[in-house]
Write a protein that holds these residues in place. Structure first.
Motif, short mmCIF file in Angstrom:
data_model
loop_
_atom_site.label_atom_id
_atom_site.label_comp_id
_atom_site.label_asym_id
_atom_site.label_seq_id
_atom_site.Cartn_x
_atom_site.Cartn_y
_atom_site.Cartn_z
N GLN A 46 31.64 -5.31 92.32
CA GLN A 46 30.48 -4.41 92.42
C GLN A 46 29.19 -5.19 92.63
N THR A 47 29.05 -6.31 91.93
CA THR A 47 27.85 -7.14 92.09
C THR A 47 27.77 -7.72 93.49
N LEU A 48 28.88 -8.25 93.98
CA LEU A 48 28.88 -8.83 95.32
C LEU A 48 28.63 -7.77 96.39
N ARG A 49 29.20 -6.59 96.20
CA ARG A 49 28.95 -5.50 97.17
C ARG A 49 27.48 -5.06 97.14
N ALA A 50 26.90 -5.04 95.95
CA ALA A 50 25.48 -4.66 95.85
C ALA A 50 24.59 -5.68 96.54
N LEU A 51 25.01 -6.93 96.57
CA LEU A 51 24.23 -7.97 97.22
C LEU A 51 24.44 -8.01 98.73
N THR A 52 25.62 -7.63 99.20
CA THR A 52 25.93 -7.79 100.62
C THR A 52 25.87 -6.50 101.44
N GLU A 53 26.19 -5.37 100.85
CA GLU A 53 26.27 -4.12 101.61
C GLU A 53 24.97 -3.71 102.28
N PRO A 54 23.79 -3.90 101.66
CA PRO A 54 22.56 -3.50 102.38
C PRO A 54 22.36 -4.24 103.70
N VAL A 55 22.92 -5.43 103.82
CA VAL A 55 22.78 -6.19 105.07
C VAL A 55 23.96 -5.94 105.99
N ALA A 57 25.98 -3.19 106.15
CA ALA A 57 26.14 -1.81 106.63
C ALA A 57 25.48 -1.57 107.99
N PRO A 58 24.24 -2.04 108.23
CA PRO A 58 23.67 -1.85 109.57
C PRO A 58 24.43 -2.61 110.67
N ILE A 59 24.99 -3.76 110.31
CA ILE A 59 25.77 -4.52 111.29
C ILE A 59 27.04 -3.75 111.63
N ARG A 60 27.70 -3.20 110.62
CA ARG A 60 28.92 -2.41 110.85
C ARG A 60 28.64 -1.18 111.71
N ALA A 61 27.47 -0.58 111.53
CA ALA A 61 27.13 0.63 112.28
C ALA A 61 26.96 0.33 113.76
N ARG A 62 26.56 -0.89 114.10
CA ARG A 62 26.32 -1.24 115.50
C ARG A 62 27.52 -1.90 116.18
N LEU A 76 27.14 -11.74 110.39
CA LEU A 76 26.03 -12.07 109.49
C LEU A 76 25.94 -13.57 109.24
N LEU A 77 27.06 -14.23 109.04
CA LEU A 77 27.04 -15.68 108.84
C LEU A 77 26.51 -16.39 110.08
N LEU A 78 26.90 -15.95 111.26
CA LEU A 78 26.37 -16.55 112.49
C LEU A 78 24.87 -16.32 112.61
N GLY A 79 24.41 -15.14 112.20
CA GLY A 79 22.97 -14.88 112.21
C GLY A 79 22.21 -15.77 111.25
N ILE A 80 22.76 -15.98 110.07
CA ILE A 80 22.11 -16.85 109.09
C ILE A 80 22.08 -18.28 109.60
N ILE A 81 23.16 -18.74 110.20
CA ILE A 81 23.19 -20.09 110.75
C ILE A 81 22.17 -20.22 111.87
N LEU A 82 22.03 -19.20 112.71
CA LEU A 82 21.03 -19.23 113.77
C LEU A 82 19.62 -19.33 113.19
N ILE A 83 19.34 -18.55 112.15
CA ILE A 83 18.02 -18.62 111.50
C ILE A 83 17.78 -20.02 110.93
N GLN A 84 18.79 -20.60 110.31
CA GLN A 84 18.63 -21.94 109.76
C GLN A 84 18.39 -22.98 110.85
#
Length: 96
Positions: A46-55, A57-62, A76-84
């Motif tokens: 539940q804690t991990l889902r609360a941390l990850t689902e807000p980010v 869910a919009p990716i899954r919708a698209r 999402l991981l590829l996006g984070i790596i790109l930002i880094q």
């Protein structure tokens, strides 16, 4: 400014690990390796889902429907790596 960029980089690294742990735990629950009726496992999930689902869910919708395989953590991981990478190569050299 460099300290702010370092904090952002550390936060992104921690969030990458949260996403990886969340994905692995969801696989372990799906294949009945760990018991979801265990209170500790349920609370961690539940804690991990609360941390990850807000980010995620919009990716899954698209994304197109891929059946049982959820590729949104990979996106999402590829996006984070790109930002880094952008922070490392374009922002950090100009910070004194």
């Amino acid at each position: 400014m460099k300290a702010l960029i370092d904090v952002i980089d550390i936060a992104l690294n921690i969030y990458k690990w949260v996403i990886i742990v969340s994905a692995v735990l969801s696989w372990l629950i799906a294949f009945n390796v760990v018991n979801y009726r265990n209170q500790i496992v349920a609370q961690i999930d539940q804690t991990l889902r609360a941390l990850t689902e807000p980010v995620l869910a919009p990716i899954r919708a698209r994304m197109p429907n891929t059946g049982a395989v959820d590729l949104s953590p990979v996106v999402l991981l590829l996006g984070i790596i790109l930002i880094q990478l952008v922070l490392a190569y374009y922002v950090r050299p100009y910070v004194f």
